[in-house]
Design a protein around this motif. Sequence first.
Motif, PDB file in Angstrom:
ATOM      1  N   LYS A 130       0.833  -1.207   0.000  1.00 59.82           N
ATOM      2  CA  LYS A 130       0.000   0.000   0.000  1.00 59.82           C
ATOM      3  C   LYS A 130       0.864   1.253   0.000  1.00 59.82           C
ATOM      4  CE  LYS A 130      -3.806   2.111   2.649  1.00 59.82           C
ATOM      5  NZ  LYS A 130      -4.684   1.947   3.838  1.00 59.82           N
ATOM      6  N   TYR A 131       1.995   1.196   0.693  1.00 56.13           N
ATOM      7  CA  TYR A 131       2.907   2.331   0.780  1.00 56.13           C
ATOM      8  C   TYR A 131       4.275   1.945   0.227  1.00 56.13           C
ATOM      9  CZ  TYR A 131      -0.760   3.587   4.081  1.00 56.13           C
ATOM     10  OH  TYR A 131      -1.974   3.832   4.662  1.00 56.13           O
ATOM     11  N   ASP A 132       4.986   2.941  -0.300  1.00 55.41           N
ATOM     12  CA  ASP A 132       6.292   2.678  -0.905  1.00 55.41           C
ATOM     13  C   ASP A 132       7.396   2.562   0.133  1.00 55.41           C
ATOM     14  OD1 ASP A 132       5.301   2.867  -3.562  1.00 55.41           O
ATOM     15  OD2 ASP A 132       5.398   5.063  -3.447  1.00 55.41           O
ATOM     16  N   VAL A 133       7.400   3.478   1.086  1.00 60.08           N
ATOM     17  CA  VAL A 133       8.543   3.578   1.993  1.00 60.08           C
ATOM     18  C   VAL A 133       8.106   4.165   3.332  1.00 60.08           C
ATOM     19  CG1 VAL A 133       9.172   5.864   1.067  1.00 60.08           C
ATOM     20  CG2 VAL A 133      10.924   4.469   2.213  1.00 60.08           C
ATOM     21  N   GLY A 134       8.756   3.736   4.390  1.00 55.62           N
ATOM     22  CA  GLY A 134       8.502   4.291   5.711  1.00 55.62           C
ATOM     23  C   GLY A 134       9.616   5.233   6.125  1.00 55.62           C
ATOM     24  N   PHE A 135       9.258   6.435   6.512  1.00 59.84           N
ATOM     25  CA  PHE A 135      10.178   7.398   7.124  1.00 59.84           C
ATOM     26  C   PHE A 135       9.583   7.745   8.481  1.00 59.84           C
ATOM     27  CE2 PHE A 135      11.993   8.075   2.948  1.00 59.84           C
ATOM     28  CZ  PHE A 135      13.287   8.546   3.192  1.00 59.84           C
ATOM     29  N   THR A 136       9.907   6.973   9.506  1.00 58.88           N
ATOM     30  CA  THR A 136       9.237   7.199  10.787  1.00 58.88           C
ATOM     31  C   THR A 136      10.026   6.628  11.954  1.00 58.88           C
ATOM     32  OG1 THR A 136       7.121   7.010  11.947  1.00 58.88           O
ATOM     33  CG2 THR A 136       7.731   5.167  10.476  1.00 58.88           C
ATOM     34  N   ASN A 137      11.307   7.013  12.029  1.00 63.31           N
ATOM     35  CA  ASN A 137      12.151   6.652  13.177  1.00 63.31           C
ATOM     36  C   ASN A 137      12.246   5.133  13.365  1.00 63.31           C
ATOM     37  OD1 ASN A 137      13.806   7.852  15.254  1.00 63.31           O
ATOM     38  ND2 ASN A 137      12.368   7.063  16.763  1.00 63.31           N
ATOM     39  N   ILE A 138      12.390   4.402  12.266  1.00 62.03           N
ATOM     40  CA  ILE A 138      12.489   2.946  12.321  1.00 62.03           C
ATOM     41  C   ILE A 138      13.945   2.540  12.515  1.00 62.03           C
ATOM     42  CG2 ILE A 138      12.090   0.780  11.089  1.00 62.03           C
ATOM     43  CD1 ILE A 138       9.864   2.239   9.539  1.00 62.03           C
ATOM     44  N   THR A 139      14.223   1.856  13.609  1.00 66.52           N
ATOM     45  CA  THR A 139      15.566   1.385  13.896  1.00 66.52           C
ATOM     46  C   THR A 139      15.845   0.099  13.119  1.00 66.52           C
ATOM     47  OG1 THR A 139      15.478   2.307  16.130  1.00 66.52           O
ATOM     48  CG2 THR A 139      17.138   0.608  15.725  1.00 66.52           C
ATOM     49  N   VAL A 140      17.049   0.002  12.560  1.00 71.91           N
ATOM     50  CA  VAL A 140      17.452  -1.224  11.877  1.00 71.91           C
ATOM     51  C   VAL A 140      17.698  -2.316  12.915  1.00 71.91           C
ATOM     52  CG1 VAL A 140      19.132  -2.316  10.349  1.00 71.91           C
ATOM     53  CG2 VAL A 140      18.560   0.121  10.059  1.00 71.91           C
ATOM     54  N   THR A 141      17.030  -3.451  12.755  1.00 66.23           N
ATOM     55  CA  THR A 141      17.265  -4.611  13.615  1.00 66.23           C
ATOM     56  C   THR A 141      17.454  -5.837  12.729  1.00 66.23           C
ATOM     57  OG1 THR A 141      14.990  -5.420  13.849  1.00 66.23           O
ATOM     58  CG2 THR A 141      15.652  -3.595  15.294  1.00 66.23           C
ATOM     59  N   GLU A 142      18.132  -6.822  13.272  1.00 66.05           N
ATOM     60  CA  GLU A 142      18.349  -8.049  12.497  1.00 66.05           C
ATOM     61  C   GLU A 142      17.027  -8.760  12.221  1.00 66.05           C
ATOM     62  OE1 GLU A 142      21.222  -9.128  11.009  1.00 66.05           O
ATOM     63  OE2 GLU A 142      21.806  -7.097  11.581  1.00 66.05           O
ATOM     64  N   THR A 143      16.110  -8.691  13.143  1.00 61.74           N
ATOM     65  CA  THR A 143      14.800  -9.296  12.913  1.00 61.74           C
ATOM     66  C   THR A 143      14.072  -8.611  11.770  1.00 61.74           C
ATOM     67  OG1 THR A 143      14.585 -10.001  15.214  1.00 61.74           O
ATOM     68  CG2 THR A 143      12.550  -9.776  13.947  1.00 61.74           C
ATOM     69  N   ARG A 144      14.052  -7.307  11.758  1.00 64.81           N
ATOM     70  CA  ARG A 144      13.361  -6.568  10.701  1.00 64.81           C
ATOM     71  C   ARG A 144      14.016  -6.775   9.342  1.00 64.81           C
ATOM     72  NH1 ARG A 144      12.594  -1.099  14.333  1.00 64.81           N
ATOM     73  NH2 ARG A 144      10.750  -1.820  15.485  1.00 64.81           N
ATOM     74  N   LYS A 145      15.328  -6.994   9.324  1.00 63.79           N
ATOM     75  CA  LYS A 145      16.025  -7.181   8.051  1.00 63.79           C
ATOM     76  C   LYS A 145      15.559  -8.449   7.328  1.00 63.79           C
ATOM     77  CE  LYS A 145      20.517  -6.524   8.055  1.00 63.79           C
ATOM     78  NZ  LYS A 145      21.897  -6.498   8.595  1.00 63.79           N
ATOM     79  N   GLU A 146      14.906  -9.336   8.021  1.00 66.70           N
ATOM     80  CA  GLU A 146      14.374 -10.533   7.373  1.00 66.70           C
ATOM     81  C   GLU A 146      13.176 -10.206   6.478  1.00 66.70           C
ATOM     82  OE1 GLU A 146      13.476 -13.219  10.525  1.00 66.70           O
ATOM     83  OE2 GLU A 146      15.588 -13.653  10.968  1.00 66.70           O
ATOM     84  N   LYS A 147      12.502  -9.080   6.773  1.00 64.95           N
ATOM     85  CA  LYS A 147      11.293  -8.719   6.024  1.00 64.95           C
ATOM     86  C   LYS A 147      11.405  -7.386   5.275  1.00 64.95           C
ATOM     87  CE  LYS A 147       7.248  -9.366   7.667  1.00 64.95           C
ATOM     88  NZ  LYS A 147       6.015  -9.262   8.504  1.00 64.95           N
ATOM     89  N   TYR A 148      12.427  -6.584   5.600  1.00 62.41           N
ATOM     90  CA  TYR A 148      12.518  -5.237   5.035  1.00 62.41           C
ATOM     91  C   TYR A 148      13.949  -4.922   4.612  1.00 62.41           C
ATOM     92  CZ  TYR A 148       8.145  -5.139   7.595  1.00 62.41           C
ATOM     93  OH  TYR A 148       6.901  -5.469   8.075  1.00 62.41           O
ATOM     94  N   ASP A 149      14.067  -3.970   3.700  1.00 63.39           N
ATOM     95  CA  ASP A 149      15.361  -3.416   3.322  1.00 63.39           C
ATOM     96  C   ASP A 149      15.449  -1.987   3.842  1.00 63.39           C
ATOM     97  OD1 ASP A 149      16.569  -5.571   1.932  1.00 63.39           O
ATOM     98  OD2 ASP A 149      15.284  -5.175   0.200  1.00 63.39           O
ATOM     99  N   PHE A 150      16.661  -1.566   4.182  1.00 62.58           N
ATOM    100  CA  PHE A 150      16.863  -0.289   4.862  1.00 62.58           C
ATOM    101  C   PHE A 150      17.918   0.570   4.171  1.00 62.58           C
ATOM    102  CE2 PHE A 150      15.480  -3.323   8.086  1.00 62.58           C
ATOM    103  CZ  PHE A 150      14.469  -2.629   8.737  1.00 62.58           C
ATOM    104  N   ALA A 151      17.695   1.886   4.212  1.00 64.83           N
ATOM    105  CA  ALA A 151      18.696   2.867   3.811  1.00 64.83           C
ATOM    106  C   ALA A 151      18.792   3.876   4.949  1.00 64.83           C
ATOM    107  CB  ALA A 151      18.305   3.564   2.506  1.00 64.83           C
ATOM    108  N   THR A 152      19.912   3.899   5.630  1.00 65.36           N
ATOM    109  CA  THR A 152      20.033   4.686   6.859  1.00 65.36           C
ATOM    110  C   THR A 152      20.114   6.184   6.577  1.00 65.36           C
ATOM    111  OG1 THR A 152      22.455   4.491   6.874  1.00 65.36           O
ATOM    112  CG2 THR A 152      21.200   2.793   8.039  1.00 65.36           C
ATOM    113  N   TYR A 153      19.630   6.971   7.559  1.00 67.82           N
ATOM    114  CA  TYR A 153      19.727   8.422   7.423  1.00 67.82           C
ATOM    115  C   TYR A 153      19.918   9.149   8.755  1.00 67.82           C
ATOM    116  CZ  TYR A 153      14.697   8.278   8.594  1.00 67.82           C
ATOM    117  OH  TYR A 153      13.484   8.053   9.209  1.00 67.82           O
ATOM    118  N   ARG A 154      19.934   8.426   9.872  1.00 69.39           N
ATOM    119  CA  ARG A 154      20.135   9.118  11.143  1.00 69.39           C
ATOM    120  C   ARG A 154      20.642   8.112  12.171  1.00 69.39           C
ATOM    121  NH1 ARG A 154      15.139  10.335  12.754  1.00 69.39           N
ATOM    122  NH2 ARG A 154      15.514   9.647  14.879  1.00 69.39           N
TER     123      ARG A 154
END
Length: 321
Positions: A130-154
Amino acid sequence: MTRTRLPRLLLALTAALALAGCASATADPGPAAAGTGTGINLTPQQNRISTPKVDSIAALVPADVRAHGTLEVVDSLGTVPPLDFYATDDKTVIGAEPDLATLVADVLGLKVQFHPESWENVFVGLDSGKYDVGFTNITVTETRKEKYDFATYRLDNLAFEAKKGADWKVTGPRDVAGRTIGVSSGTNQEKLLLDWSAQDVAAGLKPVKIAYYQNSSDYYLALGSGRIDAWVGPNPTSAFHAAQTGQTQVIGTYSGAGASLQGKIAATVKKGNPLITAVQAALDEVIRNGTYGQVLQRWGLANEAVPSSELNPPGLPKSDG
């Protein structure tokens, strides 16, 4: 999560600071206020920082996204300023996260559309496409990396906040030995203080005197009156408060992931979505051209800047995340 109501927040800060003998918080809409550290524009008329489209980076945008011409950004309005929140009209989405998302959309030649959701629905929306990308203070975690891709900015940091003019800094356990530090119970920062206090005692130093507070009005009263030497909490909140009031300052930051890893905040897409390559390149572009730094400075978050955007860096271990 519910909306962050700016009028209520500012009233709470004003009451706390007034009783502590400090100046009240302001919502100065003037254009100069955004970057001066004496007030932040909280009105719907944001005059957001913009940047030109970069054709070579825009070419990386997947064809389906390019076809509809918008970057559909999901954000959670459950956080406090300065990240994602409503302006004084209680309907316009403002904050550091929307500003950065807007810059990315500019580089990609897209119009940005914000979609406020509860925290759990941020991920539901990404999962469903439904949405393209999340910009909402999402911390990179190893668990989340199983379902999502990340590009860091802060960076994901905690902050030690003291009265304006404090002549001491916090870089580690020794700096808080024997001092009275305020904290909320059941938080990562409480765990940090307890660990540091134990390290101080083991080194023959005085333990940290930990004072517990759950409400911002209470701990800012304590800070203003000198009952505590500093408050430790999430860096964005402390940085916003310091910039908005001019009565406190951040005297040290520490990784929200602990001593072994620097926590990082990232733009988030569903695993395998090639859009993340374009988003990472756009973030690197705005870091390079300086508009990224302007946004962080505007919201008092310059101390969370990154030198470049990383794709799927090490995240918080699964036991923590």
